[in-house]
Structures are given as structure tokens and as C-alpha cells.
Design an enzyme around this catalytic site. Structure first.
Site, short mmCIF file in Angstrom:
data_model
loop_
_atom_site.label_atom_id
_atom_site.label_comp_id
_atom_site.label_asym_id
_atom_site.label_seq_id
_atom_site.Cartn_x
_atom_site.Cartn_y
_atom_site.Cartn_z
N GLU A 150 56.53 66.60 14.65
CA GLU A 150 55.56 65.61 14.20
C GLU A 150 54.63 65.35 15.38
OE1 GLU A 150 56.81 62.44 11.24
OE2 GLU A 150 56.30 61.21 12.97
N ASP A 154 54.30 51.12 17.42
CA ASP A 154 54.97 51.90 18.46
C ASP A 154 55.47 51.01 19.58
OD1 ASP A 154 54.78 54.46 17.38
OD2 ASP A 154 52.72 54.70 18.09
#
Length: 271
Positions: free
Chosen positions: A46, A57
Site C-alpha cells: 500500500e 496517522d
């Protein structure tokens, strides 16, 4: 259409997807790392076009994105990398992750989708796509014959889960819990079994689980909950960061990490 997590009849175990920011390590080193993943039999990379200040994140991935952005890495650079490496891959699939606002907003969506498909990317996950553009995006991806990665959470609404299942043509990314990458669900990955089963009834595409997966035990727990594959992000990105900080080869360090999290192959014998 690319099959992201093919199951070998002779082996048991979950498919493995690894997240990295393109440009961290630098693209010339990343090219060697991608080839190594193919040699190791990893099913999916990915690969993110780096973008700043992602609210989903954790600090490890955000530092990685900043290093990649500081090296000037953009969408065109990433597509060039994929085009260079794709003819040499035998096993690995590449799912491109692109943020709408940073990488796609100022481009024609249909044209950008065609360019991504032409690079040799096997699938696309668009981060933070505005809801008003979902139909346009799915049409563009279908016209470009580019499989789509969709996402949902364990606690997503029924409507969101149904939409994710309906449009997942590459794989469905089930985010283990609502929070930032690198953190694990409080109840453990085993608690996802019911959600995986509910999604399984709605899609024939693979279901991959990510967030909070760091060790071989975590990988096995995800597999036990019924998922087809596991996605590892922060733990692997941390290995890259450590190698760069210490002046060591990121490819060697990442190979060691891959081998540490992948369960041993189990050979099935006939009766």
C-alpha cells in the site's frame, strides 16, 4: 483484474499488505525495497503519495510523510516509480493511496485515474474524497479498469459498511478502530470477527484489517477473526526510520521485519 490476496492451496495464513510512504526511503532505495517485497512473497504494497498533517496517522507515519515531502516526492514521481518497477514484479500488487486535497484536487479526476492505471498500479485508495464526488470517482475507476480499495470502521454505520462492500473491487480495508495509525483496538483484533462476518456476507472481495498490527501474534489474531489479509503500517515505517537514522540499509532492515511478522508457511498434506 488483479487478485490482491490469492490463496495458495498448499499454504495457510493471511495475506500481507505493507504500508509505506513513497519517498521514505528515497525513491531509488524504495525501488530496491519493492523488488525485495516481491522476492519475499508479500502480496500487497500500500504505497502512499505523501501528504502532510494526516489526522488519521500517528507520529511515525506523519514523520515519514514529512521526510518524503521534504525530498519533493509527488504523484508524478510515484507513478514513474511504479511504471519502472511493475514489469519486474511477479507476485506483489501495488495499491496506490492518494489524498484528494494534496494529490488529486487540482487534476481532472478521470484523467488522473487513467494515469494511475496506466502506470501499472493494481488498485487505488483515495483518502478523504468528498462524498459529492464518489459516483464520479467510481465511474472513472471502472472506465479505467482500476480496482478500488474502500474503507470502513468496525463502528461505521450500516449504510457506510454497505457502500464500502458494494464498491470494493480490490479489497475492503477494515480499520480496526477509530483513532490514529499505530494504535490497537482496546478489545483486541479478535473482537472484529462479527464485523468481518457481516462484511463477508456483502462482498466477494478480500477483507483486510489494519491499525495496531505490529507483531506475528497480531497477524495471527487478525487471521483468526476471519480476515483475508492484514495491513501493517507504523511498525514497518518505524523500521525504515530507524535504519535511516542509524545509517543502515533500509532494505535489509525491512526484509528482517517482514520475516519477523509473517507466520511460518504450513504445508497441507493430503489424506
Amino acid at each position: 483484474m488483479a487478485e490482491f490476496f490469492p490463496r495458495d492451496a498448499a499454504t495457510a495464513g493471511p495475506g500481507l499488505a505493507l504500508f509505506l510512504n513513497a519517498g521514505d526511503p528515497p525513491l531509488d532505495v524504495l525501488e530496491d525495497l519493492v523488488l525485495m517485497l516481491d522476492e519475499e512473497g508479500v502480496e500487497c504494497l500500500e504505497l502512499a503519495v505523501p501528504f502532510p498533517d494526516s489526522v488519521t496517522d500517528g507520529p511515525v507515519v506523519r514523520r515519514s510523510a514529512r521526510r518524503a515531502l521534504d525530498r519533493g516526492t509527488g504523484l508524478d514521481d510515484v507513478l514513474d516509480l511504479i511504471a519502472r518497477v511493475r514489469p519486474r514484479l511477479h507476485h506483489l500488487r501495488i495499491a496506490l493511496l492518494a489524498d484528494w486535497s494534496h494529490s488529486l484536487k487540482h487534476r481532472d479526476l478521470a484523467g488522473a485515474t487513467r494515469d494511475i492505471a496506466a502506470s501499472g498500479a493494481d488498485g487505488l485508495l483515495v483518502h478523504a474524497l468528498p462524498p459529492r464526488l464518489r459516483t464520479t470517482y467510481h465511474t472513472a475507476a471502472r472506465d479505467a479498469a482500476l480496482p478500488v480499495v474502500t474503507t470502513c470502521y468496525q463502528r461505521s454505520s450500516e449504510a457506510t459498511m454497505a457502500e464500502a462492500a458494494a464498491h470494493a473491487s480490490a479489497y475492503l480495508y477494515l480499520v480496526a478502530h477509530y483513532g490514529r495509525s499505530g494504535t490497537a483496538p482496546a478489545a483486541g483484533h479478535a473482537a472484529l470477527a462479527g464485523t468481518v462476518a457481516a462484511l463477508r456476507a456483502r462482498t466477494t472481495s478480500p477483507i483486510a484489517v489494519g491499525f495496531g498490527v505490529r507483531t506475528r501474534d497480531d497477524v495471527e489474531a487478525v487471521h483468526a477473526c476471519g480476515a483475508d489479509a492484514v495491513i501493517i503500517g507504523s511498525a514497518g515505517v518505524e523500521r525504515i526510520e530507524r535504519a535511516l537514522d542509524e545509517g543502515r540499509d533500509p532494505v535489509t532492515g525491512f526484509r528482517d521485519f517482514v520475516r519477523s511478522v509473517r507466520p511460518p508457511v504450513q504445508i497441507r498434506t493430503g489424506s
